[in-house]
Design an enzyme around this catalytic site. Structure first.
Site, PDB file in Angstrom:
ATOM      1  N   LYS A   6       0.803   4.278   6.834  1.00 22.86           N
ATOM      2  CA  LYS A   6       0.172   5.175   5.883  1.00 22.86           C
ATOM      3  C   LYS A   6       0.673   6.610   6.061  1.00 22.86           C
ATOM      4  CE  LYS A   6      -2.836   2.189   4.102  1.00 22.86           C
ATOM      5  NZ  LYS A   6      -2.174   0.991   4.658  1.00 22.86           N
ATOM      6  N   SER A  28       0.801  -1.228   0.000  1.00 22.92           N
ATOM      7  CA  SER A  28       0.000   0.000   0.000  1.00 22.92           C
ATOM      8  C   SER A  28       0.830   1.272   0.000  1.00 22.92           C
ATOM      9  CB  SER A  28      -0.950   0.020   1.214  1.00 22.92           C
ATOM     10  OG  SER A  28      -0.229   0.139   2.418  1.00 22.92           O
TER      11      SER A  28
END
Length: 217
Positions: free
Chosen positions: A165, A128
């Protein structure tokens, strides 16, 4: 465990001239065994006759930042244990000769870890964050003492699940943004805990023979 002979220094070696070889023997032991030697092993690696001489060597290496001693007195690698020669710079965009003059030695530990007591390592799983240059299998250094700012890469626990993230805060609302178009942003529903800010990414192109990845091959 029997110590290998290649790392040991002959008993005739002595004085300051033998110091680089002794440091190399201890470093090689640490890299091959995954731990620092005991005092008895330092004696053998350095070719010393007594533990008293080994303690004198350890004190000298500790003063030079090569090794450290933890609260229990056990030896641990110092900031300069993994120091590498910094030769110069090289252009990444257009091929050019690297300057060969020795500028200094650079400790990767000191360069990458600014706050040793507040930092820890994590191994990356998943893709990701690939557009941020963070790939599966990379190691990230995380500093738990840093307050996250917009754009930082953070390790966060979101609704009982851990993730890596980009951090974005608007007013009181926090959104965690992936760096891969196939994943959606994450907005915490009930709970958010920021464990730390990623300060460095480490990638090895050659796997250590002692790593789990190497053992599976």
């Amino acid at each position: 465990m029997k110590l290998g002979k290649p790392g040991a220094i002959g008993k005739r070696a002595g004085g300051e001239a033998a110091l680089p070889q002794r440091i190399r023997a201890i470093r090689d032991f640490h890299e091959s065994q995954g731990r620092m030697p005991s005092m008895a092993e330092v004696c053998r690696l350095a070719g010393l006759r007594s533990k008293h001489a080994a303690w004198k060597l350890v004190n000298k290496l500790e003063g030079g930042g090569i090794i450290r001693r933890d609260a229990t007195g056990r030896l641990t690698p110092g900031a300069k244990m993994g120091a590498v020669k910094l030769l110069g710079t090289v252009e990444a965009g257009f091929p050019g000769p690297a300057e060969e003059g020795l500028l200094e030695t650079l400790s990767l530990d000191t360069w990458l870890v600014r706050n040793r007591e507040a930092s820890f390592l994590l191994k990356v799983s998943g893709d990701s964050m690939i557009e941020a240059g963070i790939l599966p299998g990379d190691l990230v250094i995380v500093d738990r003492s840093r307050a996250p700012k917009n754009g930082d890469v953070v390790v966060a626990e979101v609704d009982a699940a851990w993730t890596l993230k980009h951090f974005r805060k608007q007013g009181d609302a926090v959104t965690l943004l992936p760096a891969n178009a196939k994943y959606a942003p994450i907005k915490p529903r009930n709970e958010l805990r920021i464990a730390g800010v990623v300060t460095s990414v480490i990638r090895s192109y050659y796997t250590s023979p002692h790593s789990n990845d190497a053992k599976r091959r």
